[in-house]
Write an enzyme that holds these catalytic residues in place. Structure first.
Site, PDB file in Angstrom:
ATOM      1  N   LYS A  45     -12.650 -29.748 -35.213  1.00 25.41           N
ATOM      2  CA  LYS A  45     -13.805 -30.644 -35.131  1.00 25.41           C
ATOM      3  C   LYS A  45     -13.317 -32.020 -34.654  1.00 25.41           C
ATOM      4  O   LYS A  45     -12.277 -32.495 -35.138  1.00 25.41           O
ATOM      5  CB  LYS A  45     -14.420 -30.725 -36.530  1.00 25.41           C
ATOM      6  CG  LYS A  45     -15.762 -31.385 -36.648  1.00 25.41           C
ATOM      7  CD  LYS A  45     -16.277 -31.230 -38.090  1.00 25.41           C
ATOM      8  CE  LYS A  45     -17.638 -31.817 -38.284  1.00 25.41           C
ATOM      9  NZ  LYS A  45     -18.153 -31.622 -39.671  1.00 25.41           N
ATOM     10  N   SER A  84     -22.606 -29.779 -39.925  1.00 25.75           N
ATOM     11  CA  SER A  84     -22.281 -30.562 -38.758  1.00 25.75           C
ATOM     12  C   SER A  84     -21.101 -30.004 -37.941  1.00 25.75           C
ATOM     13  O   SER A  84     -20.827 -30.494 -36.846  1.00 25.75           O
ATOM     14  CB  SER A  84     -21.934 -31.996 -39.175  1.00 25.75           C
ATOM     15  OG  SER A  84     -20.787 -32.013 -40.007  1.00 25.75           O
ATOM     16  N   SER A 125     -21.546 -28.579 -44.299  1.00 26.76           N
ATOM     17  CA  SER A 125     -21.215 -28.605 -42.867  1.00 26.76           C
ATOM     18  C   SER A 125     -20.206 -27.566 -42.404  1.00 26.76           C
ATOM     19  O   SER A 125     -20.037 -27.366 -41.198  1.00 26.76           O
ATOM     20  CB  SER A 125     -20.706 -29.997 -42.473  1.00 26.76           C
ATOM     21  OG  SER A 125     -21.763 -30.914 -42.469  1.00 26.76           O
TER      22      SER A 125
END
Lengths: 468, 66
Positions: free
Chosen positions: A80, A155, A179
């Site tokens: 990420k 996310s 997330s």
């Protein structure tokens, strides 16, 4: 050898170690697959092909010289875009950090690199990790490999999409309000939210210093556990890990037979779509067949726990972002700016009361589950919605849909518990369904053992989307 | 039932944090947070005086070493 890109982390690392496949071959196979899928998914923020191939060649040379770094030697990965690597961009899905170069490397990344991984690039994410669907007005939305009109969840949207499409063997995500677990559920991967305090968050972009956790998305529960075995443990750069035990590899390999899981009587089983309810019932039957004792539990009011979680998250996120909310409010996407501004609404006493209440809430939870090793619950009430119907800028009831699909996430964050999402079926529109195994504090290994046992008896985690 | 959150309360808190809000934002925020504030207030949290945020770690570790 079957498609290299589709191998799980455990098999891939073993194949490289035994020199059945070279790191260069693996890297080339993944880069080829990224070339195919990226236009459809937008999973990657950046692909660093040249550097990755150099690193792969170096890994192969080191292995040939008998100098393997560690258990993940020669494995290319992408995390990420909020995990810092010194000297590399980390734009956090935002306009505000566009062009920002990280001054240091995240402890989790350092540990993975010490174990032998190297960087293939970085994957997209929701702006500043503050959104549950995967929408992003700055980088464009990441799309679900099972149906590109549908959300990935957020996310860690790029992590979920990239792992599901087999563009990387695993990717780090972060879980502050679901997330990691939501993308795992919506994209059909495994995803592990570690116990708060188990994995260092140093040099990862923060959102909530109380609730942030680091963890992997991967094909299997065992792959997730392998990653955690590398990154878990104390780190002087993150004092919340001071009490973190080292990973117990033996506990992870325990048989599930004789363990006990609790099934919530309410909240997590309310208002489920029929396909999710069916997958949940079938998973319970699988655990019973594995010799797991299944009992019903009445958890404390999860709506109140979620409310306390939301206050803590909202205030801490607003605090981190206050300087930019003062000076650059228009550089946020509207959805994220609105969420951040919501955190201004709570008073200091409300916030600190929510922090003080956390101990009481965890005690009440542990009393309710008694001797259960874990609680089994759906990750969401439904499969992935479409990007259009969850777009708060366009759809009228988007917020209501989002609230509905994310409500099973926040209590786990507030209580600081480990939770593993495993694929458990396919539902409407042939979209994946995930279930979460919610463990006891610092008993991440037990959760992993249950997930590994479940995946030994099912094959949902082996299903691969096809590019259409 | 506790009082609903008013735009005036939001405007005052935002001003205290020195964060400017666009016109209409206070009312939007008030509407967004009211369910959470109301549910939270209804709990009437009353904890032992000695409880602090780090008490959470004590409960966590106590269970981990049980």
């Amino acid at each position: 050898m079957s498609d290299i890109a589709e191998m799980n982390l455990k098999d891939l690392a073993a194949a490289i170690k035994r020199r059945k496949v070279s790191s260069v071959e693996v890297t080339k196979a993944l880069l080829a697959r990224i070339d195919q899928w990226q236009p459809a998914l937008n999973a990657f923020a950046r692909v660093e092909a040249e550097d990755a191939l150099k690193a792969a060649k170096a890994a192969d040379r080191a292995l040939a010289a008998g100098k393997a770094k560690g258990p993940l030697h020669g494995v290319p990965v992408a995390h990420k875009d909020m995990y810092y690597s010194k000297g590399k961009l980390a734009e956090c899905g935002s306009k505000i950090r566009k062009g920002w170069i990280a001054p240091a490397t995240a402890t989790a990344v350092e540990r993975l690199e010490a174990a032998g991984t190297f960087r293939l690039g970085a994957v997209n994410m929701v702006e500043f990790a503050y959104g549950p669907t995967g929408h992003n007005v700055h980088t464009d939305n990441v799309r679900n490999p099972w149906d590109q009109t549908r959300i990935t969840g957020g996310s860690s949207s790029g992590s979920g999409s990239a792992v599901a499409a087999r563009l990387v063997p695993f990717a780090l995500g972060s879980d502050t309000g679901g997330s990691i677990r939501m993308p795992a559920h919506f994209c059909g991967t495994s995803g592990f939210k570690s116990t708060n305090g188990r994995v260092s968050r140093a040099n990862a972009m923060p959102l909530s210093f109380t609730l942030d956790t680091v963890g992997p998305l991967a094909q299997t529960a065992e792959d997730c556990a392998i990653v955690l075995s590398v990154i878990a443990g104390p780190d002087p750069l993150d004092p919340t890990t001071a009490l973190a035990p080292k990973w117990d590899g033996k506990a992870m390999k325990r048989s599930a037979k004789g363990m006990t899981i609790g099934i919530p009587k309410s909240f997590y089983v309310d208002d489920l779509e029929p396909d999710v309810a069916k997958a949940f019932d079938e998973a319970i039957a699988v655990f019973k067949k594995l010799g797991v004792k299944v009992i019903q539990v009445e958890l404390p009011d999860q709506v109140m726990v979620a409310a306390a979680a939301l206050i803590v998250l909202a205030v801490e996120a607003a605090t981190y972002h206050a300087p930019w909310l003062r000076t650059r409010p228009d550089d946020y996407g509207a959805q994220v700016r609105n969420r951040l501004q919501n955190g201004l609404a709570y008073g200091a006493v409300e916030y600190l009361e929510a922090l003080r209440w956390r101990a009481h809430a965890l005690e009440a939870h542990l009393a309710a589950i008694g001797k259960c090793d874990a609680v089994l619950a759906p990750a969401s009430r439904a499969v992935a919605s479409t990007l259009a119907e969850t777009d708060v800028a366009g759809a009228n009831n988007a917020e209501a849909i989002i609230q509905g699909i994310t409500r099973f996430m926040r209590p786990v964050n507030y209580l600081g518990l480990p939770a593993l999402v495993v694929p458990a079926g396919f539902g409407q529109h042939r979209m994946p369904i995930g279930l979460q195994l919610i463990g006891r504090p610092f008993n991440d290994e037990t959760v992993a053992a249950l997930g590994i046992a479940f995946q030994g008896a099912t094959d949902f985690h082996q299903k691969v989307p096809v590019l259409t | 039932m506790p009082d609903p959150v008013t735009p005036e309360r939001i405007a005052a808190l935002a001003a205290a944090a020195r964060v400017p809000l666009a016109e209409g934002a206070a009312a939007r925020i008030a509407g967004a947070v009211t369910p959470t504030v109301a549910r939270y207030a209804a709990e009437n949290i009353a904890l032992p005086l000695e409880t602090e945020p780090s008490s959470f770690l004590v409960v966590q570790m106590k269970d981990a070493t049980r």
